[in-house]
Design a protein around this motif. Structure first.
Motif, PDB file in Angstrom:
ATOM      1  N   LEU B 125     -59.939  21.650  38.716  1.00 33.26           N
ATOM      2  CA  LEU B 125     -59.048  22.150  38.635  1.00 33.26           C
ATOM      3  C   LEU B 125     -59.121  23.778  37.610  1.00 33.26           C
ATOM      4  O   LEU B 125     -58.702  24.112  36.705  1.00 33.26           O
ATOM      5  CB  LEU B 125     -58.178  21.469  37.064  1.00 33.26           C
ATOM      6  N   GLU B 126     -60.665  23.648  38.157  1.00 32.91           N
ATOM      7  CA  GLU B 126     -61.428  25.382  37.667  1.00 32.91           C
ATOM      8  C   GLU B 126     -61.189  25.792  38.567  1.00 32.91           C
ATOM      9  O   GLU B 126     -61.557  27.551  38.377  1.00 32.91           O
ATOM     10  CB  GLU B 126     -62.874  24.865  37.619  1.00 32.91           C
ATOM     11  N   GLY B 127     -60.952  25.918  39.826  1.00 35.95           N
ATOM     12  CA  GLY B 127     -60.748  27.255  40.742  1.00 35.95           C
ATOM     13  C   GLY B 127     -62.174  27.840  41.114  1.00 35.95           C
ATOM     14  O   GLY B 127     -62.082  28.834  40.940  1.00 35.95           O
ATOM     15  N   SER B 128     -63.398  26.938  41.063  1.00 36.07           N
ATOM     16  CA  SER B 128     -64.487  27.590  41.115  1.00 36.07           C
ATOM     17  C   SER B 128     -64.397  28.077  42.432  1.00 36.07           C
ATOM     18  O   SER B 128     -64.211  27.360  43.447  1.00 36.07           O
ATOM     19  CB  SER B 128     -65.796  26.907  40.406  1.00 36.07           C
ATOM     20  N   PRO B 129     -65.626  29.077  42.498  1.00 38.09           N
ATOM     21  CA  PRO B 129     -66.021  28.957  44.269  1.00 38.09           C
ATOM     22  C   PRO B 129     -66.901  28.799  44.537  1.00 38.09           C
ATOM     23  O   PRO B 129     -67.505  28.225  43.335  1.00 38.09           O
ATOM     24  CB  PRO B 129     -65.740  31.006  44.622  1.00 38.09           C
ATOM     25  N   THR B 292     -61.208  32.672  39.010  1.00 41.36           N
ATOM     26  CA  THR B 292     -62.473  33.041  38.532  1.00 41.36           C
ATOM     27  C   THR B 292     -62.939  32.513  39.899  1.00 41.36           C
ATOM     28  O   THR B 292     -62.763  32.123  40.971  1.00 41.36           O
ATOM     29  CB  THR B 292     -63.281  31.386  38.127  1.00 41.36           C
ATOM     30  N   THR B 293     -64.220  34.020  39.989  1.00 35.95           N
ATOM     31  CA  THR B 293     -64.695  34.715  41.552  1.00 35.95           C
ATOM     32  C   THR B 293     -65.928  35.054  41.771  1.00 35.95           C
ATOM     33  O   THR B 293     -66.630  34.465  40.307  1.00 35.95           O
ATOM     34  CB  THR B 293     -63.730  36.378  41.544  1.00 35.95           C
ATOM     35  N   ALA B 294     -66.581  35.286  42.763  1.00 43.12           N
ATOM     36  CA  ALA B 294     -67.975  35.109  42.613  1.00 43.12           C
ATOM     37  C   ALA B 294     -68.439  36.571  42.111  1.00 43.12           C
ATOM     38  O   ALA B 294     -69.456  36.174  41.540  1.00 43.12           O
ATOM     39  CB  ALA B 294     -68.155  35.045  44.148  1.00 43.12           C
ATOM     40  N   ASP B 295     -67.552  37.236  41.539  1.00 41.56           N
ATOM     41  CA  ASP B 295     -67.626  38.351  40.849  1.00 41.56           C
ATOM     42  C   ASP B 295     -68.341  37.910  40.245  1.00 41.56           C
ATOM     43  O   ASP B 295     -68.778  38.593  38.955  1.00 41.56           O
ATOM     44  CB  ASP B 295     -66.747  39.564  41.477  1.00 41.56           C
ATOM     45  N   LEU B 296     -67.308  37.614  39.541  1.00 43.84           N
ATOM     46  CA  LEU B 296     -67.043  36.806  37.775  1.00 43.84           C
ATOM     47  C   LEU B 296     -68.597  36.386  37.428  1.00 43.84           C
ATOM     48  O   LEU B 296     -68.968  36.242  36.266  1.00 43.84           O
ATOM     49  CB  LEU B 296     -65.932  36.300  37.605  1.00 43.84           C
ATOM     50  N   ILE B 297     -69.311  35.840  38.665  1.00 44.19           N
ATOM     51  CA  ILE B 297     -69.666  34.330  38.626  1.00 44.19           C
ATOM     52  C   ILE B 297     -71.460  35.801  38.009  1.00 44.19           C
ATOM     53  O   ILE B 297     -72.079  35.268  37.099  1.00 44.19           O
ATOM     54  CB  ILE B 297     -70.626  33.807  39.803  1.00 44.19           C
ATOM     55  N   VAL B 298     -71.128  36.433  39.403  1.00 46.13           N
ATOM     56  CA  VAL B 298     -72.750  37.761  38.979  1.00 46.13           C
ATOM     57  C   VAL B 298     -72.011  39.189  38.776  1.00 46.13           C
ATOM     58  O   VAL B 298     -73.429  39.755  37.633  1.00 46.13           O
ATOM     59  CB  VAL B 298     -72.575  38.406  40.508  1.00 46.13           C
ATOM     60  N   GLU B 299     -71.537  39.207  37.717  1.00 48.43           N
ATOM     61  CA  GLU B 299     -70.812  40.685  37.219  1.00 48.43           C
ATOM     62  C   GLU B 299     -70.348  40.600  35.782  1.00 48.43           C
ATOM     63  O   GLU B 299     -70.793  41.251  34.850  1.00 48.43           O
ATOM     64  CB  GLU B 299     -70.137  41.368  37.739  1.00 48.43           C
TER      65      GLU B 299
END
Ligand SMILES: [Zn+2]
Lengths: 47, 376
Positions: B125-129, B292-299
């Protein structure tokens, strides 16, 4: 515990496959085939 | 009108779903393969936690332990990353140390993936990549984004209420949270065995200082924080003053004495080590985030966090520049460095000091990429 789930999953998969083949309504066959995906994934997940 | 099914259409549909299952299953199982971590110049030995706690051998919870040694003798320091695999700066800081750091004095014991099972799935349910990637001069390197807890495939079912070994009552799913399971139990649930293994490592290696590297939501009060047990509070206070001079805002939080099962409490109560837990702000983990995208994790850029920040609702500075991973890693590494230098100057015979570590100035200048090329 996990071996019990694996047996249940395989049994359910066989049941779904049998019902899909026996069903004469195409849309129900399609649903049967779709139900098969999570069951198969579930049995893949269990080591 | 009704479409009529025959045996052939059934077999056709089943083969189609079999094909879909094959590709979905393959992508799913890909999550299980740990991404490589490369031993850097000062790694003298790569062990497993089961070398300290044989009960973990052959289980999904047997993390790698990297032992680094400097030229001169000194003390021992333990660094634990990846307790929560959805807190990437904690994990990547440990990886950056293993792959790059060189030591002048003492020994460093590093576990980058404290809960390996947590790295094999993402939270429902978190929609994490599944992955995020860092651009390096040698190409793009991808890392797993995991879950806060042990994979239920490895430990199941959860009780309604988890009462840990210290009698703390917690929500049932916390039985799979490594940082609620200390001091662990040799004969307990898998996550408790893992916690026991980490306690065994601390008992046997007797590090003077032990770090647990974390991240937390930007709207959570305990972020940009050094959480210290009473034993390590003086050390943390001195380091905080040095960090202030570098414009790194780390608050001091004392480890609550009546919240049991957490690393900074149980490591301090049961071993000779001085425990320190670090928290940096991670928008990909917070409740206010959008997609929740990979970009959100990195940037770390998110418009909802920006608007929360403008309303004064966050416990961290936040601008349209976001909270990039390299800054969060720099914050961890610089804090580790300051704490070690404070400790080493008052305990010269037990000193642990870096010769080279990618700290704030280097990461600001070059970014994280050059330190994660995987080849040293
Ligand atoms: Zn955490």
């Amino acid at each position: 515990m996990q071996i019990v789930y694996r047996i249940i999953t395989i049994a359910l998969t066989i049941l779904v496959v049998r019902n899909t083949v026996e069903e004469e309504d195409l849309s129900r066959q399609a649903i049967g085939a779709l139900v098969f995906i999570p069951l198969l994934l579930r049995s893949l997940m269990i080591k | 009108m009704k479409f009529k099914g025959t045996k052939y259409s059934a077999i056709g549909l089943l083969s189609l779903s079999l094909l879909l299952s094959f590709f979905a299953g393959r992508s799913f199982l890909e999550m299980r393969n740990p991404k490589p971590i490369f031993a850097g110049p000062d790694v003298k030995e790569v062990k497993h936690l089961s070398d300290y706690a044989p009960v973990l051998a052959g289980t999904p919870e047997d993390p790698r332990v990297y032992v680094m040694e400097g030229e001169q003798k000194g003390g021992t320091v333990f660094i634990l990353g990846g307790t929560h695999p959805n807190e990437p700066a904690g994990f990547l800081s440990a990886v950056t140390i293993v792959e790059n750091a060189t030591l002048e004095r003492g020994r460093l014991i590093v576990i980058p993936r404290a809960n390996p099972s947590g790295f094999t799935h993402t939270q429902p349910l978190e929609g994490s990549p599944q992955f995020f990637s860092v651009k390096t001069p040698k190409g793009t390197r991808s890392f797993r984004f995991g879950s806060r807890r042990t994979n239920p495939i490895h430990q199941w079912p959860d009780p309604n209420v988890y009462v840990n070994k210290e009698g703390q009552k917690l929500a049932g799913f916390e039985i799979r949270n490594l940082n609620r399971s200390y001091p662990g139990d040799k004969r307990g649930y898998l996550t408790e065995k893992l916690a026991y293994g980490i306690m065994e490592l601390i008992r046997k290696e007797k590090p003077q200082i032990s770090f647990d590297l974390h991240e937390s939501s930007p709207e959570y009060p305990v972020t940009n924080a050094i959480v210290a047990h009473e034993k390590s509070m003086e050390l943390a206070t001195m380091a905080k003053l040095n960090l202030d001079l570098l414009d790194i805002d780390m608050k001091l939080e004392s480890s609550p004495a009546n919240l049991r099962g957490i690393s900074h409490r149980e490591w301090g109560e049961r071993t000779t080590t001085n425990p320190i837990l670090l928290e940096t702000p991670n928008p990909s983990q917070g409740r206010l985030r959008g997609e929740t995208t990979a970009d959100l994790i990195v940037e770390g850029k998110d418009k909802y966090y920006l608007s929360a920040a403008n309303k004064g609702l966050l416990f961290t500075d936040y601008t349209e520049k976001g909270l990039p991973l390299e800054l969060r890693v720099a914050q961890h590494l610089q804090t580790v460095e300051e704490i070690l230098s404070v400790f080493s100057s008052s305990n010269p015979e037990k000193a642990v000091s870096f010769k080279k570590i990618p700290d704030l100035s280097k990461l600001n200048e070059k970014g994280l990429g050059p330190f994660l090329t995987g080849i040293n």
